[in-house]
Design a protein around this motif. Structure first.
Motif, short mmCIF file in Angstrom:
data_model
loop_
_atom_site.label_atom_id
_atom_site.label_comp_id
_atom_site.label_asym_id
_atom_site.label_seq_id
_atom_site.Cartn_x
_atom_site.Cartn_y
_atom_site.Cartn_z
N ALA A 23 4.82 15.90 -8.55
CA ALA A 23 4.20 14.57 -8.51
C ALA A 23 4.53 13.88 -7.19
O ALA A 23 3.65 13.29 -6.53
N LEU A 24 5.78 13.95 -6.80
CA LEU A 24 6.22 13.25 -5.58
C LEU A 24 5.53 13.83 -4.35
O LEU A 24 5.01 13.08 -3.50
N ARG A 25 5.46 15.17 -4.30
CA ARG A 25 4.82 15.77 -3.14
C ARG A 25 3.31 15.46 -3.12
O ARG A 25 2.72 15.29 -2.07
N ALA A 26 2.73 15.39 -4.33
CA ALA A 26 1.29 15.07 -4.40
C ALA A 26 1.01 13.67 -3.83
O ALA A 26 0.13 13.52 -2.97
N VAL A 27 1.75 12.67 -4.28
CA VAL A 27 1.44 11.31 -3.81
C VAL A 27 1.75 11.15 -2.32
O VAL A 27 1.17 10.30 -1.64
N ILE A 28 2.68 11.97 -1.81
CA ILE A 28 3.00 11.88 -0.37
C ILE A 28 1.95 12.61 0.46
O ILE A 28 1.48 12.11 1.48
N ASN A 29 1.55 13.81 0.00
CA ASN A 29 0.73 14.67 0.86
C ASN A 29 -0.77 14.59 0.59
O ASN A 29 -1.57 14.85 1.49
N ASP A 30 -1.15 14.28 -0.66
CA ASP A 30 -2.59 14.20 -0.95
C ASP A 30 -3.09 12.83 -0.52
O ASP A 30 -2.73 11.80 -1.09
N LYS A 31 -3.96 12.84 0.49
CA LYS A 31 -4.38 11.59 1.12
C LYS A 31 -5.06 10.61 0.16
O LYS A 31 -5.09 9.41 0.40
N LYS A 32 -5.64 11.14 -0.94
CA LYS A 32 -6.43 10.25 -1.80
C LYS A 32 -5.56 9.15 -2.42
O LYS A 32 -6.03 8.04 -2.63
N TYR A 33 -4.28 9.45 -2.68
CA TYR A 33 -3.40 8.42 -3.27
C TYR A 33 -3.18 7.27 -2.29
O TYR A 33 -3.22 6.11 -2.65
N LYS A 34 -2.94 7.65 -1.03
CA LYS A 34 -2.74 6.62 -0.01
C LYS A 34 -4.03 5.82 0.19
O LYS A 34 -4.01 4.59 0.31
N GLU A 35 -5.17 6.53 0.21
CA GLU A 35 -6.45 5.83 0.40
C GLU A 35 -6.72 4.85 -0.74
O GLU A 35 -7.15 3.72 -0.52
N ASN A 36 -6.45 5.31 -1.96
CA ASN A 36 -6.72 4.44 -3.12
C ASN A 36 -5.80 3.21 -3.14
O ASN A 36 -6.24 2.10 -3.41
N ILE A 37 -4.51 3.42 -2.86
CA ILE A 37 -3.60 2.27 -2.88
C ILE A 37 -3.92 1.34 -1.70
O ILE A 37 -3.79 0.12 -1.83
N GLN A 38 -4.39 1.93 -0.60
CA GLN A 38 -4.76 1.09 0.56
C GLN A 38 -5.95 0.21 0.21
O GLN A 38 -5.99 -0.98 0.54
N ARG A 39 -6.92 0.79 -0.52
CA ARG A 39 -8.10 0.03 -0.94
C ARG A 39 -7.68 -1.11 -1.87
O ARG A 39 -8.09 -2.26 -1.71
N LEU A 40 -6.81 -0.79 -2.85
CA LEU A 40 -6.32 -1.83 -3.76
C LEU A 40 -5.59 -2.92 -2.98
O LEU A 40 -5.74 -4.12 -3.23
N SER A 41 -4.78 -2.48 -2.02
CA SER A 41 -3.99 -3.43 -1.23
C SER A 41 -4.92 -4.35 -0.42
O SER A 41 -4.71 -5.55 -0.37
N ASP A 42 -5.95 -3.75 0.20
CA ASP A 42 -6.89 -4.56 0.99
C ASP A 42 -7.56 -5.62 0.11
O ASP A 42 -7.71 -6.77 0.53
N ALA A 98 0.81 -1.22 0.00
CA ALA A 98 0.00 0.00 0.00
C ALA A 98 0.85 1.27 0.00
O ALA A 98 0.65 2.16 0.83
N VAL A 99 1.80 1.35 -0.94
CA VAL A 99 2.63 2.56 -1.05
C VAL A 99 2.27 3.28 -2.36
O VAL A 99 2.37 2.69 -3.43
N PRO A 100 1.82 4.56 -2.26
CA PRO A 100 1.47 5.28 -3.49
C PRO A 100 2.72 5.48 -4.37
O PRO A 100 3.83 5.54 -3.87
N MET A 101 2.51 5.59 -5.69
CA MET A 101 3.65 5.55 -6.61
C MET A 101 3.77 6.77 -7.51
O MET A 101 2.77 7.36 -7.91
N VAL A 102 5.03 7.08 -7.83
CA VAL A 102 5.32 7.98 -8.94
C VAL A 102 5.95 7.10 -10.01
O VAL A 102 6.95 6.43 -9.74
N LEU A 103 5.35 7.09 -11.19
CA LEU A 103 5.78 6.14 -12.21
C LEU A 103 6.56 6.82 -13.33
O LEU A 103 6.12 7.84 -13.86
N MET A 104 7.72 6.28 -13.63
CA MET A 104 8.55 6.78 -14.73
C MET A 104 8.76 5.64 -15.73
O MET A 104 9.84 5.05 -15.79
#
Lengths: 529, 529
Positions: free
Chosen positions: A422-441, A381-387
């Motif tokens: 991008a990096l600051r967004a995935v770290i600070n915007d909670k929706k990325y963590k929430e979405n990856i947490q849902r996928l992880s669950d 459940a870690v949000p990602m920056v993809l290159m």
């Protein structure tokens, strides 16, 4: 249910191993034909677990390879090839470097051709190695476990008349759908390298259909060089899709939290996330770095096992961006250190990616978007920056982004500012963590761990000498029959004939009726006259 | 891995139950909407296991029903219906009797209409029961677990805005494929009631295609009466297929040792064989009968839970045949005893079918071919003589026969001699036992028991409030879009336009060239003159 880490480093491990052997009876004998590189890294845990289950494993690989090392867990049988280790390393290095600069289409094609030629040459050498082939013939294996990305393993399996189990994420130009006869409507199943999602506009569906139609051309470019090899070695005519269609079972590195939902066939088993473990402790060195990161935690940054250095200009831009976040960044990087490397960035030659991602202090994962890494990101459940750099990575990135679990950067156009944003967004915007947490669950809520499932099905094929009850009868039909075109043609013919006969009958009746009327009229007329 | 027998008849059972509750945390709340009769018998073990897992279950059923009894395991909520228990019993008795005599098509249709009307009436009464609906609204369920053979459960689920899990073998007129958008090519997937296998001749494929095309008519006959009910209760327009397409998950009572391999969708989970247990001991009464059978062993004979008596003439023919084998035959039969009943045949009002089949002395199983019984036969590797009566039983019998695991008799035409020959063949010809043993080995070699798998997925939907990640995007496309007909039409248009423009350009060029030539010629001519 998480799988235990394999290896026999202590008497206790040996005791467990012997207990397993006792529990499951005498093991079987399995031939393993992997593909070098990152493909092998995701296949190895299954191989190790199979060994733990008491099976005798023989791994066949080219002498010159990057990742397939000798091990106490299996017998490694190698065959000589015409290319050197330096050549392969240089090819991969160049591939990494080239990804950071615009490439003309023909150059890309030439690069793919280089790899194809390398694998083809490797296959030729394997089949020509009389001693090795004789050893395989005499070894009495129960089955072949292989990566079918290049079809050499299946040629060997056919030669040895052995059932085969595939371990793969997918094949180029939808060859997996073709070989399994799995329906794959282009209206909602995006094709390889189109960067489309499963929800497409009219123009996107048009593009996807064109990609689907043109993929056979790509397939012929990739795989037709194997046709003469098949003819020569197996002494019969068969195309690569025909050969691959004979697989007993496809273990697909798939999970619908990541892939778009699509039809499956009975001999497809989904084992996405085999590498997902959460039980390994970090080494003291990494533990110290993570602990020193304080409340901000860390960011894990790796462009995969095959690309570990990049052009200096790009490296400096990235370094600049990494300096803008308060997190400690662990960057797997073997190239020359960028002169502007900020203090919060630690360059390492290797990192325990999954274990770091599993650490509660990890805030984000900068990745090239290889499916193996993405599953580790989802698992933990870690949000990602993809290159994304090449291959299926662009498609993978699109999938993660479409789930709101990460942001994708264009490696050619990204600026230092873009990376930082991008990096600051995935770290600070909670929706990325929430979405990856849902996928992880969703991903972790399964009745059996994918590694155990993979092992079960390999053993199933070994025990029953195949899985013919999972093979659809569609394989015995030709294209016209499969699509019922002959039956539809017949029905159309009957319909047209019926219409024609009805029409003729009507016409005849009309004529007779009109003729009678005419004659009656005439008769009447003549009577009145 | 075999599931344990549920029930709380001792303090020890309660202790286990409490331990389970403690292990798995607080249970959820599940609404169960079953279909009466044999459907409920195969659903009940899942319901019982869910209760064992600590969930609170409310079963909703019509007051007049044959099999759904009150239980300490669930709260049974009933609603009044217009028909009596006697009517239902008489309908089933007649259905049994009628199966043994030739029936005109219209009479068959009328019989189906009777049942359809009964279920429709039941649904109307349920939806009109304000008190019950209010209770359901206030109960805060996590999900609905239902048999979707008739769509009443889904109407309730929609009204309560709850995710639903289906437990079904298949639906009439391929409604399951339609609702899940699962591809189902008629070239190798035989349609309901065609008695075809997956390997068809041209004429059989023609018949299957016609059956496929005409099934929509059957569907409309069966399900369109629900449309006004849906409109009235949900206050919106929706057809039954639309409603069923909203299911979160389909638990299919399927296994490809029995069913013909065919495509699946991500939200389909195969749980064929949930009733397969091998741990219950026979009661003293049955144990005595089996032990007394000597070296020849026993034959188990049952025409299912819904048909327990048959016309006397047929019963006497069957009795005659049963007297020709040395085995003891245990026949579940509630009708008047046939006067010619041989000594080796014991009539019983009820028999523990699975436990008897599991006994090593059981040599054959005479069955009507209900899928539940067939899975018990496969589970215990007992070869079968099949006497299909109605519904899917003819298709089931064909499946078993095509696997060489049994012989099918035509209930209308079979003579005493036919029955005797078939029974002696499956007992004495080793190939039947070998084939059923092979199917059984494949069926039992699974990573998780189907009952546990079914329970896992019901709980999954309860935990995650659905399974939207398994729903293909195809549901958002219309028929034309799904089949890419708009895109293909556009491509055709572009192609035709290009051809037309090219043709016009060529024509124009030709004219200009010919005109110029003509003019040049003319000019040259005039010059020479």
């Amino acid at each position: 249910m998480a799988p235990s880490k394999p290896g026999f480093h202590s008497p206790a491990s040996w005791a467990v191993f012997c207990l397993l052997l006792w529990t499951f009876g005498e093991g079987g004998k399995l031939l393993v034909v992997p593909i070098d590189g990152s493909h092998w890294l995701s296949m190895r845990p299954v191989v190790e677990r199979l060994r733990q289950r008491g099976h005798d494993l023989v791994v066949v690989a080219p002498q010159t390879n990057l990742r397939i090392r000798p091990s106490g867990l299996y017998t490694l049988k190698t065959y000589s090839v015409s290319y050197t280790r330096e050549y392969v390393e240089a090819e991969f290095r160049q591939m990494g470097h080239r990804s950071f600069a615009p490439q003309p289409f023909l150059e890309k094609l030439a690069k793919i051709a280089n790899f194809t030629t390398m694998f083809l040459d490797s296959c030729k050498r394997l089949l020509a190695d009389r001693e090795l082939i004789q050893y395989l013939e005499e070894s009495r294996f129960d089955a072949v476990f292989m990566d079918p990305f290049f079809p050499c393993g299946q040629i060997v399996a056919e030669h040895l008349s052995l059932p085969s189990v595939y371990f793969v994420r997918g094949l180029p130009c939808s060859l997996d759908s073709q070989a399994t006869l799995c329906p794959s409507p282009p209206s909602y199943i995006p094709r390889f390298s189109t960067r489309l999602t499963d929800r497409m506009s009219f123009l996107q569906r048009l593009g996807n259909l064109v990609a689907s139609l043109s993929s056979s051309l790509a397939c012929s470019f990739l795989y037709s060089p194997y046709d003469p090899l098949i003819r020569e070695f197996l002494r019969r005519e068969a195309t690569v899709p025909e050969l691959l269609s004979r697989a007993a079972l496809w273990l697909l590195k798939y999970d619908f939290v990541f892939e778009f939902p699509r039809p499956l066939m009975p001999n497809m088993v989904l084992v996405g996330g085999t590498g997902c473990t959460r039980e390994n402790k970090l080494s003291r060195e990494f533990e110290a770095i993570v602990n020193a990161s304080g409340e901000h935690g860390i960011v894990v940054f790796s462009l995969g096992s095959m690309v570990s250095e990049i052009p200096m200009k790009k490296a400096m831009e990235i370094a600049d961006a990494l300096g803008t976040v308060p997190q400690t960044v662990l960057w797997r990087y073997t190239g020359p250190t960028p002169p502007n490397l900020p203090q919060n960035v630690k360059l390492v030659k290797w990192l325990p990616q999954n274990d770091l991602l599993a650490h509660p202090k990890t805030r984000a994962f900068i990745t090239h978007g290889g499916s193996h890494g993405i599953y580790e990101g989802i698992c933990n459940a870690v949000p990602m920056v993809l290159m994304p750099l090449f291959g299926d990575q662009m498609d993978n990135a699109k999938r993660v982004e479409s789930r709101g679990a990460g942001l994708t950067l264009n490696i050619l156009e990204m600026t230092s500012q873009d990376i930082s944003t991008a990096l600051r967004a995935v770290i600070n915007d909670k929706k990325y963590k929430e979405n990856i947490q849902r996928l992880s669950d969703l991903h972790l809520d399964r009745p059996i761990h994918p590694l155990d499932l993979a092992v079960h099905w390999v053993e199933f094929v070994m025990r029953h000498k195949g899985a013919p009850h999972l093979r659809p009868a569609a394989h015995d039909l030709n294209w016209v029959q499969y699509h019922s075109l002959d039956v539809l043609g017949f029905l159309l013919l009957v319909l047209l004939l019926s219409l024609f006969i009805s029409f003729k009958c009507c016409l005849c009746c009309c004529r007779r009726f009109c003729g009678k009327k005419g004659r009656t009229k005439k008769a009447a007329k003549s009577k009145t006259h």
